[in-house]
Design an enzyme around this catalytic site. Structure first.
Site, short mmCIF file in Angstrom:
data_model
loop_
_atom_site.label_atom_id
_atom_site.label_comp_id
_atom_site.label_asym_id
_atom_site.label_seq_id
_atom_site.Cartn_x
_atom_site.Cartn_y
_atom_site.Cartn_z
N HIS A 16 37.45 116.73 -51.54
CA HIS A 16 37.50 117.12 -53.11
C HIS A 16 36.40 116.65 -53.79
O HIS A 16 36.54 115.34 -54.39
CB HIS A 16 38.98 116.78 -53.66
CG HIS A 16 39.33 117.40 -54.92
ND1 HIS A 16 39.78 118.61 -54.89
CD2 HIS A 16 39.44 116.95 -56.15
CE1 HIS A 16 40.17 118.93 -56.04
NE2 HIS A 16 40.04 117.94 -57.15
N ARG B 71 41.60 124.57 -58.13
CA ARG B 71 41.98 123.63 -58.95
C ARG B 71 43.42 123.49 -59.84
O ARG B 71 44.32 123.00 -59.74
CB ARG B 71 41.07 123.14 -60.26
CG ARG B 71 39.54 122.80 -59.43
CD ARG B 71 38.54 122.58 -60.59
NE ARG B 71 38.70 121.14 -61.27
CZ ARG B 71 37.81 120.75 -62.02
NH1 ARG B 71 37.11 121.31 -62.51
NH2 ARG B 71 38.14 119.43 -62.64
N TYR C 142 43.99 98.49 -59.06
CA TYR C 142 45.22 97.60 -59.17
C TYR C 142 46.37 98.02 -58.34
O TYR C 142 47.47 97.28 -58.08
CB TYR C 142 45.59 97.35 -60.64
CG TYR C 142 44.30 96.61 -61.39
CD1 TYR C 142 43.87 95.42 -60.94
CD2 TYR C 142 43.77 97.03 -62.53
CE1 TYR C 142 42.73 94.83 -61.59
CE2 TYR C 142 42.80 96.61 -63.40
CZ TYR C 142 41.98 95.21 -62.83
OH TYR C 142 41.28 94.86 -63.48
#
Length: 827
Positions: A86, A40, A129
């Site tokens: 992931h 990570r 969006y």
């Protein structure tokens, strides 16, 4: 199913193992730390990417969301990455995607975002969006995945595969930097300039034993996407030498006039990852805590057209340079950046020096290029093998067709073809799999040409594989191409020190030192920072100084206008201009109508110190009226100093400093009159003055002021009253004033200029201490003849129309009287 008995429960309890809590916590924590470090938080030193970033780019490449395709919803990409590669939260994936597309966060964006991707002070819009696609540099990062350039590994559930590392044609770790917090360690690598990094890689390719100082000739320091200035390079060198170092980065600022009355500090670049709203918040807090003084206002004028522009208005009387030093100390306009170059090398976290980061990337590119060459070599050899089989078959196409037609099945046809034409099994299968119409399309010439090209390609690829020098040269050429395609100029300025060692010692408040207030012929007003003698006196760097007053920086002065008004003003509100060795420059001054509430057609004609011990003002009007006004300081900002008749206006206003001085008039019909100033009795403000010069019908006063007959000269310029003002050059004459005898007040004076044919007026005139200087409307100087003319003689031609005159004593005339002034009055 039988229910468990009591004995069963007892037996189960007997299999419970007692585990030491300390050992369990240590084991679990180590597993967690390992997962965070390797899966990570830390980037791989080869491609400079964390696992989530690598998975995002790989998924977008697999989805075909490339620069030549349309944008897709970010939510679609996030879902693909989360579902296949992931298994973590969508928020973390989206944050990583957005960061790769923010031009202020990374030096070379890898994501082309569409929509609200946030700002330095605000986060992005929701992923539903916004849209995204790969940027061109991201294509270079993934190019070669289908050429066996890197290893693949199973995904989290073993159903898919993902690359262990990307081919990475761009040195991403250095170019875009990296940040991450793991367990027990963290990384923070600054962005750098791609062109500089590639130049250093070229040197490392040529000389693997190169020293750090030589590398730093090509990579002198970080290059942040937001620009700014790095102050002090010792910390940068420490970071490059050891992998850890700290340095200061400072905003890019300049000091300029933000309004006619105020100076301001303009911030055009901020330290890395610092937003303007944070700076404004810190400034307001500093003002509230009394740590910052002298700030009038803060405005964020940043927009897409002009970029970053943060305006900090400075109060009058405050030194902007000293205030800027305060801002550097109190706010994030100066910030500290700590480099901690930790990255994964062969699966292990290491703190890397600059050279080691370059070496790891270079070794990766050499390996990628070598594996790609081997892959392409195998494909080229396979194709050449097939082409040679086709050439053999084409040569005896009829026999080939006959063998195929007479064979019982494909296996028999294959065996017969292999035996008849000495083909391999692969070649025979290829011929059998081809449609007959495709087989007949081939011509021997085309196939032999392809075979030749393949042979050349195979030779080239074998040369790359077998010759390390050729391999390194190819890697260098590809890096050069990357730098040409994606490289941009450096944005961050590197400074060995602050560059302003004395600024911090400057007082915050402007001292009340003596200074000059200057008024130029073009209407500019400014003050100097010293009371040193004015070089050239009547000349400024771009026009002429028509009036001056000696006061202090915190003092007040008066401005007299052609409407007979006196305006009280403060010197501290004027911009400061340099007093150079040649002439004061009023280029940085403010226009009078921007500073003071002037009426239409009103303009300043003189300055006064408002000193109650002075001899007062001497005023002269266009209709020949003269008046002396005693010094008087009222509590108002403006008051009248003379009562003017209708149609009249002031032509000159001068503060008297010599009781022996004369007052002089020059009229448009070339009459000059001078008489002692002591002959004019001072009047109050309401007085309308007394007769100064007797004018002939149609004549007007063109100049009025104080004069010294023994030292001054008279300049007159004749021309035609029918010409458009400012267009006629006219004839200029310079005469010692001693040539003109004094006459009594209210008389007509003596002739000062003889008109030639076609001339009937004086365009402009002035009396002043030699040398009198002249300027054109553009501000450029105009040469005048020498001071040897007769008082009633005619003038000599000049190069340009003269619009401004000023003598050594600062008194002046300008061509706005009476020609252009009438146009202003009409407006």
């Amino acid at each position: 199913m039988a229910k468990p008995t009591v004995d069963d429960d007892v037996n189960d309890e007997e299999h419970i193992l007692d585990v030491d809590v300390t050992q369990e916590m240590e084991s679990s924590f180590l597993e967690y730390a390992y997962s965070v470090i390797y899966s990570r938080a830390l980037p791989d030193a080869r491609d400079g990417l964390k696992p989530v970033q690598r998975r995002i780019l790989f998924s977008m490449d697999e989805m075909g969301v490339r620069p030549d395709r349309g944008h897709v919803k970010c939510a679609r990409v996030v879902g693909q990455v989360m579902g296949l590669l992931h298994p973590h939260g969508d928020g973390a994936i989206y944050d990583a995607l957005v960061r790769m597309g923010q031009s202020w966060a990374v030096r070379l964006p890898l994501i082309d975002g569409h929509g609200n991707f946030g700002s330095l002070d605000a986060g992005p819009a929701a992923m539903r969006y916004t849209e995204c696609r790969m940027a061109s540099p991201a294509v270079a990062m993934t190019r070669g995945l289908d050429h066996d350039t890197v290893d693949f590994k199973p995904n989290y559930d073993g159903k898919e595969s993902e690359p262990v590392v990307l081919p990475a044609a761009i040195p991403n770790l250095l170019v875009n930097g990296a940040t991450g917090i793991a367990v027990g360690m963290a990384t923070n690598i600054a962005p750098h300039n791609l062109i500089e990094v590639v130049a250093a890689l070229h040197q490392l390719l040529k000389r693997p034993d190169i020293e750090l100082d030589e590398l730093m000739r090509h990579i002198p320091g970080p290059d942040f996407p937001t620009g700014g200035k790095i102050i002090g390079l010792d910390g940068v060198r420490d970071a490059y030498a050891t992998g850890r170092g700290t340095f200061k980065i400072r905003a890019t600022t300049r000091i300029e006039k933000v309004s006619p009355r105020r100076m301001g500090i303009i911030v055009t670049e901020l330290p890395y990852m610092i937003g303007p709203e944070k700076i404004i918040e810190q400034i307001k807090k500093g003002v509230d805590d009394k740590k910052l003084t002298g700030i009038a206002d803060v405005k964020d004028l940043t927009d897409l057209a002009n970029g970053m522009r943060l305006v900090i208005e400075v109060k009058n009387g405050i030194n902007p340079e000293a205030l800027l030093e305060q801002l550097f100390k109190v706010t994030k306009l100066e910030d500290t950046f700590a480099i901690n170059a930790v990255a994964l090398v062969e699966g292990q976290p290491r703190t890397l020096t600059l050279k080691e980061m370059l070496e790891v990337f270079l070794a990766h590119r050499l390996e990628v290029t070598l594996r790609r060459s081997r892959f392409l070599l195998a494909k080229a050899e396979d194709r050449l093998h097939l082409v040679r089989g086709l050439i053999t078959a084409i040569a005896d196409i009829d026999d080939v067709i006959a063998i195929i037609r007479t064979s019982d099945d494909a296996g028999q046809a294959r065996e017969r073809l292999m035996g008849a034409f000495d083909l391999t099994e692969v070649q025979a299968n290829y011929i059998l799999d081809m449609q007959l119409r495709r087989l007949t399309r081939y011509s021997t010439i085309e196939l032999e040409k392809e075979a030749g090209e393949l042979a050349d390609e195979i030779a080239r690829l074998r040369d790359i594989i077998d010759n390390d020098d050729v391999l390194r040269r190819l890697v260098g050429e590809e890096l050069t191409q990357v730098a040409k395609e994606f490289g941009t100029p450096r944005r961050t300025v590197l400074l060995a020190s602050s560059g302003a060692p004395t600024t911090a010692k400057a007082p915050l408040e402007v001292p009340d030192d003596p200074c000059w207030v200057l008024l130029s012929g073009s209407g500019l007003v400014a003050r100097t920072d010293t009371l040193a003698p004015l070089p050239g006196e009547g000349r400024s760097a771009h026009d002429v100084v028509i009036a001056k007053a000696s006061i202090t920086a915190q003092g007040e002065f008066g401005v007299v206008t052609n409407r007979g008004r006196l305006l009280r003003c403060r010197a501290i509100e004027l911009p400061t201009v340099p007093l150079t060795a040649s002439a004061p420059s009023l280029q940085g001054g403010s226009l009078a109508h921007e500073l003071w509430p002037l009426e239409p057609g009103e303009r300043p004609i003189g300055l006064t110190t408002l000193d109650p011990d002075s001899l007062g003002l001497a005023l002269g009007t266009q209709q020949g009226i003269v008046k002396r006004v005693n010094p008087e300081l009222l509590s108002k900002d403006t008051w009248d100093v003379i009562r003017l008749d209708d149609g009249d206006q002031l032509i000159g206003a001068v503060e008297l400093t010599d009781p022996e001085a004369d007052l002089a008039f020059i009229s448009t019909d070339a009459q000059l009159l001078h008489f002692p100033a002591s002959g004019v009795r001072p009047q109050g403000r309401a007085g309308g003055g007394i007769a100064g010069i007797k004018l002939s019908p149609g004549a007007k006063v063109v100049w009025f002021g104080a004069a010294h007959p023994d030292t001054d000269v008279v300049v007159t310029v004749s021309g035609s009253s029918d010409s458009l003002p400012g267009t006629e050059t006219g004839l200029a004459k310079v005469t010692p004033m001693s040539e003109y005898p004094a006459k009594g007040r209210a008389t007509g004076g003596v002739r000062a200029h003889r008109f030639l044919k076609g001339e009937d007026t004086l365009l402009i005139a002035a009396i002043g201490g030699a040398p009198v200087v002249a300027a054109a409307a553009s501000g450029s100087p105009v040469d005048l003849p020498s001071a040897h003319g007769r008082r009633d003689g005619s003038g000599s031609p000049v190069a340009q129309p003269i619009t401004m005159l000023a003598g050594r004593n600062g008194q002046s005339a300008d061509a706005l009287t009476p020609g252009v002034q009438s146009l202003l009055d009409e407006e």
